[in-house]
Scaffold this active site. Structure first.
Site, PDB file in Angstrom:
ATOM      1  NE  ARG A  82      -1.987   0.545   1.380  1.00  0.00           N
ATOM      2  CZ  ARG A  82      -3.097   0.068   1.949  1.00  0.00           C
ATOM      3  NH1 ARG A  82      -3.257  -1.239   2.060  1.00  0.00           N
ATOM      4  NH2 ARG A  82      -4.023   0.870   2.400  1.00  0.00           N
ATOM      5  CG  HIS A  86       0.322   2.251   5.403  1.00  0.00           C
ATOM      6  ND1 HIS A  86      -1.034   2.372   5.605  1.00  0.00           N
ATOM      7  CD2 HIS A  86       0.540   2.630   4.116  1.00  0.00           C
ATOM      8  CE1 HIS A  86      -1.621   2.802   4.491  1.00  0.00           C
ATOM      9  NE2 HIS A  86      -0.679   2.952   3.567  1.00  0.00           N
ATOM     10  CG  ASN A 109      -2.653   1.052   8.733  1.00  0.00           C
ATOM     11  OD1 ASN A 109      -1.976   1.664   7.909  1.00  0.00           O
ATOM     12  ND2 ASN A 109      -2.566   1.265  10.036  1.00  0.00           N
ATOM     13  CG  HIS A 210       0.867   4.550  -6.324  1.00  0.00           C
ATOM     14  ND1 HIS A 210       0.338   5.825  -6.278  1.00  0.00           N
ATOM     15  CD2 HIS A 210       0.836   4.086  -5.040  1.00  0.00           C
ATOM     16  CE1 HIS A 210       0.003   6.116  -5.031  1.00  0.00           C
ATOM     17  NE2 HIS A 210       0.296   5.087  -4.269  1.00  0.00           N
TER      18      HIS A 210
END
Length: 347
Positions: A82, A86, A109, A210
């Site tokens: 992540r 990001h 975030n 995921h």
């Protein structure tokens, strides 16, 4: 037999080639903002050989540190993935997400793992102790994420290196280009295309991350109908209590700590049931992407291969500014704070 003049010409040409190669391999450690760092061909292209001379033990140090960290906290794979996504999506992979008091405070975030951010800084300290300040936090982030994936059962792949660290966070406008979990397929395809990831296979494969992630209960839709099977009852139990909106729930409810293709299998079985992220449910039902979801569910080698390809593409994203910046001595702050107001940069 060659004439003397021809011998001299060949020798001169060979010397010219060697001198050109030496010039290409000579790279500065730190480049002032907005100047870029030329690579082969006079541009700022990355290379898998970038740190071969400056830090030959780099990949060994990174992998060993990630392996040790995962032994203590298996959630770090999802955390690093992540952080990587990001960081790269808003303005390219420049470690801007790691800067304190910057992007991490913005709504897209929320929930980024501080442990993953700290792990990158801890690895940076080890790398710089061994090699000096020759490797950027951006490169370390990419390597650590790649290694976490493979150490968790996922694919191995080679990533090019040579990134520089931004001296300021991404703007809030760029940060808000990150697609939320409620995004429609149209919105997702458009967002990815705007980042030169126009192949739907990139979107679907990267969504496969995921398989090791968690999400807040508030990110899921309402369950469609009564929970008539054990899996649905087990999955929805976590989020059924009143006020459970901020409670974290595994996205892959069968093998949440293993990087595999079971998330796609679960997605094909539970689409339109409200137990998966709305954005992922859309991928499983839209004809532009559903065939990829089904294909990755049926063939984990295809998923692994495409995931590695898409991760490399993502890792090479650059913003309009190009590959400019510095090699930070601390991943959490720029080398000099006098010229940069981090809080103002995200306003």
């Amino acid at each position: 037999m060659m004439s003397g003049s021809r011998v001299l010409f060949v020798v001169a040409a060979a010397v010219g080639v060697l001198l050109a190669a030496a010039a290409v391999s000579s790279r500065p450690v730190v480049v002032p903002l907005a100047t870029g760092r030329p690579g082969a061909g006079g541009n700022d292209e990355l290379s898998v050989y970038f740190h071969v001379e400056s830090c030959p033990q780099l990949e060994t140090i990174v992998r060993s540190a990630v392996d040790a960290a995962l032994q203590q906290n298996v959630r770090l794979t999802a955390g690093l993935l992540r952080v990587f996504f990001h960081d790269c999506f808003p303005q390219g992979c420049d470690a801007s997400i790691l800067l304190d008091n910057g992007e991490r405070g913005l709504p897209p975030n929320v929930g980024l793992q501080q442990e993953a951010v700290q792990l990158v800084e801890d690895i940076r300290a080890k790398v710089h102790a061994a090699c000096g300040p020759t490797v950027s936090c951006a490169d370390i982030t990419v390597l650590a994420t790649r290694d976490a994936v493979s150490l968790s059962g996922g694919p191995s792949f080679t990533v090019p290196l040579g990134r520089l660290d931004s001296v300021a966070p991404a703007s809030s406008n760029d940060v808000f280009t990150l697609p939320p979990p409620t995004s429609t397929v149209d919105a997702l395809l458009s967002a990815f295309a705007s980042k030169n990831l126009s192949d739907p296979a990139d979107l679907v494969a990267l969504s496969g991350a995921h398989t090791v992630g968690k999400a807040r209960c508030s990110s899921f839709g309402d369950v469609a109908g009564p929970a008539t099977d054990d899996i649905t009852r087990c999955v929805t139990a976590t989020c059924s209590a009143a006020g459970a909106g901020d409670t974290l729930r595994d996205l892959d409810f069968l093998t949440p700590a293993v990087f595999d293709n079971l998330y796609f299998i679960e997605l094909t079985l539970k689409k339109n049931k409200g137990v998966m992220l709305p954005s992922d449910q859309g991928l499983a039902t839209d004809p532009r992407t559903s065939w990829l979801v089904q294909g990755f569910a049926d063939n984990h080698w295809w998923f692994f291969d495409q995931f590695g390809t898409s991760m490399v593409k993502m890792s090479q994203l650059k913003g309009p500014q190009g590959n400019v910046g510095e090699i930070r001595r601390n991943c959490l702050r720029p080398n000099t704070n006098s010229d940069v107001d981090i809080a103002a940069a995200t306003a």
